[in-house]
Design a protein around this motif. Sequence first.
Motif, PDB file in Angstrom:
ATOM      1  N   LEU A  17       0.832  -1.206   0.000  1.00 34.87           N
ATOM      2  CA  LEU A  17       0.000   0.000   0.000  1.00 34.87           C
ATOM      3  C   LEU A  17       0.864   1.253   0.000  1.00 34.87           C
ATOM      4  O   LEU A  17       0.604   2.198  -0.760  1.00 34.87           O
ATOM      5  N   ILE A  18       1.914   1.272   0.820  1.00 36.29           N
ATOM      6  CA  ILE A  18       2.812   2.436   0.857  1.00 36.29           C
ATOM      7  C   ILE A  18       3.523   2.616  -0.485  1.00 36.29           C
ATOM      8  O   ILE A  18       3.619   3.733  -1.008  1.00 36.29           O
ATOM      9  N   PHE A  19       4.010   1.516  -1.073  1.00 28.71           N
ATOM     10  CA  PHE A  19       4.682   1.608  -2.370  1.00 28.71           C
ATOM     11  C   PHE A  19       3.732   2.099  -3.458  1.00 28.71           C
ATOM     12  O   PHE A  19       4.107   2.885  -4.328  1.00 28.71           O
ATOM     13  N   SER A  20       2.484   1.643  -3.418  1.00 29.66           N
ATOM     14  CA  SER A  20       1.503   2.077  -4.426  1.00 29.66           C
ATOM     15  C   SER A  20       1.178   3.559  -4.276  1.00 29.66           C
ATOM     16  O   SER A  20       1.079   4.287  -5.275  1.00 29.66           O
ATOM     17  N   LEU A  21       0.999   4.013  -3.039  1.00 25.94           N
ATOM     18  CA  LEU A  21       0.754   5.442  -2.828  1.00 25.94           C
ATOM     19  C   LEU A  21       1.950   6.275  -3.286  1.00 25.94           C
ATOM     20  O   LEU A  21       1.775   7.338  -3.890  1.00 25.94           O
ATOM     21  N   ASN A  22       3.145   5.790  -3.019  1.00 22.59           N
ATOM     22  CA  ASN A  22       4.345   6.488  -3.471  1.00 22.59           C
ATOM     23  C   ASN A  22       4.388   6.559  -4.996  1.00 22.59           C
ATOM     24  O   ASN A  22       4.734   7.600  -5.568  1.00 22.59           O
ATOM     25  N   ARG A  23       4.022   5.467  -5.656  1.00 20.18           N
ATOM     26  CA  ARG A  23       4.020   5.446  -7.120  1.00 20.18           C
ATOM     27  C   ARG A  23       2.986   6.423  -7.673  1.00 20.18           C
ATOM     28  O   ARG A  23       3.228   7.116  -8.670  1.00 20.18           O
ATOM     29  N   MET A  26       4.356   9.993  -7.174  1.00 19.24           N
ATOM     30  CA  MET A  26       5.427  10.247  -8.139  1.00 19.24           C
ATOM     31  C   MET A  26       4.859  10.452  -9.535  1.00 19.24           C
ATOM     32  O   MET A  26       5.367  11.273 -10.304  1.00 19.24           O
ATOM     33  N   HIS A  27       3.806   9.716  -9.861  1.00 20.84           N
ATOM     34  CA  HIS A  27       3.190   9.873 -11.177  1.00 20.84           C
ATOM     35  C   HIS A  27       2.637  11.288 -11.344  1.00 20.84           C
ATOM     36  O   HIS A  27       2.864  11.933 -12.364  1.00 20.84           O
ATOM     37  N   PHE A  28       1.915  11.776 -10.359  1.00 22.60           N
ATOM     38  CA  PHE A  28       1.322  13.102 -10.468  1.00 22.60           C
ATOM     39  C   PHE A  28       2.364  14.210 -10.405  1.00 22.60           C
ATOM     40  O   PHE A  28       2.148  15.296 -10.930  1.00 22.60           O
ATOM     41  N   THR A  29       3.506  13.938  -9.794  1.00 24.82           N
ATOM     42  CA  THR A  29       4.527  14.973  -9.653  1.00 24.82           C
ATOM     43  C   THR A  29       5.496  15.012 -10.833  1.00 24.82           C
ATOM     44  O   THR A  29       5.797  16.082 -11.351  1.00 24.82           O
ATOM     45  N   MET A  45       2.316   0.399 -16.168  1.00 26.65           N
ATOM     46  CA  MET A  45       3.307   0.936 -15.248  1.00 26.65           C
ATOM     47  C   MET A  45       2.968   0.551 -13.808  1.00 26.65           C
ATOM     48  O   MET A  45       3.829   0.117 -13.048  1.00 26.65           O
ATOM     49  N   TYR A  46       1.707   0.645 -13.427  1.00 28.33           N
ATOM     50  CA  TYR A  46       1.313   0.307 -12.063  1.00 28.33           C
ATOM     51  C   TYR A  46       1.341  -1.197 -11.813  1.00 28.33           C
ATOM     52  O   TYR A  46       1.741  -1.648 -10.742  1.00 28.33           O
ATOM     53  N   ILE A  47       0.954  -1.985 -12.781  1.00 27.45           N
ATOM     54  CA  ILE A  47       0.966  -3.447 -12.618  1.00 27.45           C
ATOM     55  C   ILE A  47       2.397  -3.964 -12.486  1.00 27.45           C
ATOM     56  O   ILE A  47       2.699  -4.777 -11.608  1.00 27.45           O
ATOM     57  N   LEU A  48       3.297  -3.500 -13.345  1.00 27.34           N
ATOM     58  CA  LEU A  48       4.691  -3.944 -13.262  1.00 27.34           C
ATOM     59  C   LEU A  48       5.362  -3.461 -11.983  1.00 27.34           C
ATOM     60  O   LEU A  48       6.169  -4.171 -11.391  1.00 27.34           O
ATOM     61  N   GLY A  49       5.011  -2.278 -11.520  1.00 24.41           N
ATOM     62  CA  GLY A  49       5.564  -1.790 -10.262  1.00 24.41           C
ATOM     63  C   GLY A  49       5.112  -2.633  -9.082  1.00 24.41           C
ATOM     64  O   GLY A  49       5.906  -2.986  -8.211  1.00 24.41           O
ATOM     65  N   ALA A  50       3.833  -2.984  -9.038  1.00 28.42           N
ATOM     66  CA  ALA A  50       3.326  -3.833  -7.955  1.00 28.42           C
ATOM     67  C   ALA A  50       3.950  -5.223  -8.023  1.00 28.42           C
ATOM     68  O   ALA A  50       4.262  -5.827  -6.993  1.00 28.42           O
ATOM     69  N   TYR A  51       4.158  -5.728  -9.231  1.00 29.50           N
ATOM     70  CA  TYR A  51       4.788  -7.045  -9.406  1.00 29.50           C
ATOM     71  C   TYR A  51       6.209  -7.041  -8.824  1.00 29.50           C
ATOM     72  O   TYR A  51       6.591  -7.960  -8.099  1.00 29.50           O
ATOM     73  N   HIS A  52       6.968  -6.008  -9.114  1.00 29.93           N
ATOM     74  CA  HIS A  52       8.338  -5.936  -8.596  1.00 29.93           C
ATOM     75  C   HIS A  52       8.358  -5.704  -7.087  1.00 29.93           C
ATOM     76  O   HIS A  52       9.260  -6.200  -6.402  1.00 29.93           O
ATOM     77  N   ASP A  53       7.382  -4.980  -6.564  1.00 26.51           N
ATOM     78  CA  ASP A  53       7.292  -4.814  -5.108  1.00 26.51           C
ATOM     79  C   ASP A  53       7.020  -6.146  -4.431  1.00 26.51           C
ATOM     80  O   ASP A  53       7.622  -6.459  -3.397  1.00 26.51           O
ATOM     81  N   ILE A  54       6.134  -6.942  -4.983  1.00 28.07           N
ATOM     82  CA  ILE A  54       5.820  -8.254  -4.399  1.00 28.07           C
ATOM     83  C   ILE A  54       7.032  -9.175  -4.485  1.00 28.07           C
ATOM     84  O   ILE A  54       7.318  -9.926  -3.544  1.00 28.07           O
ATOM     85  N   ARG A  55       7.770  -9.129  -5.584  1.00 27.99           N
ATOM     86  CA  ARG A  55       8.993  -9.938  -5.697  1.00 27.99           C
ATOM     87  C   ARG A  55      10.015  -9.535  -4.649  1.00 27.99           C
ATOM     88  O   ARG A  55      10.656 -10.387  -4.032  1.00 27.99           O
ATOM     89  N   PHE A  56      10.171  -8.229  -4.421  1.00 28.00           N
ATOM     90  CA  PHE A  56      11.110  -7.755  -3.406  1.00 28.00           C
ATOM     91  C   PHE A  56      10.696  -8.223  -2.018  1.00 28.00           C
ATOM     92  O   PHE A  56      11.519  -8.699  -1.239  1.00 28.00           O
ATOM     93  N   LEU A  57       9.416  -8.118  -1.692  1.00 31.81           N
ATOM     94  CA  LEU A  57       8.954  -8.507  -0.366  1.00 31.81           C
ATOM     95  C   LEU A  57       9.052 -10.018  -0.154  1.00 31.81           C
ATOM     96  O   LEU A  57       9.376 -10.472   0.938  1.00 31.81           O
ATOM     97  N   SER A  58       8.780 -10.785  -1.200  1.00 32.12           N
ATOM     98  CA  SER A  58       8.886 -12.237  -1.038  1.00 32.12           C
ATOM     99  C   SER A  58      10.341 -12.655  -0.819  1.00 32.12           C
ATOM    100  O   SER A  58      10.618 -13.543  -0.015  1.00 32.12           O
ATOM    101  N   ALA A  59      11.270 -11.997  -1.486  1.00 27.58           N
ATOM    102  CA  ALA A  59      12.684 -12.305  -1.253  1.00 27.58           C
ATOM    103  C   ALA A  59      13.137 -11.831   0.125  1.00 27.58           C
ATOM    104  O   ALA A  59      13.964 -12.473   0.768  1.00 27.58           O
TER     105      ALA A  59
END
Length: 87
Positions: A17-23, A26-29, A45-59
Amino acid sequence: MRKILLQISIFSSILILIFSLNRIFMHFTFISDNLVQNKNEFFLMYILGAYHDIRFLSAAFLPLLLCGFLSLIFMKFNGGGGYNTIS
């Protein structure tokens, strides 16, 4: 073990949730308006960002999850380790 899985799930959800809000901020700015015109790239852009966030958290949480499973196995071999039930 259930508490460990619940804590990992809750913490991962909060971080996603924090990463998505940050994204979104950043998009609006920083991103120009011509990306908004192409809705497919905007969504991708949002789907790939969430995918990479989930990969980071799982690792990041994999060692904690393995420690939880190993402690459960060793508690069974050692007669419970002072606990009557394993939940």
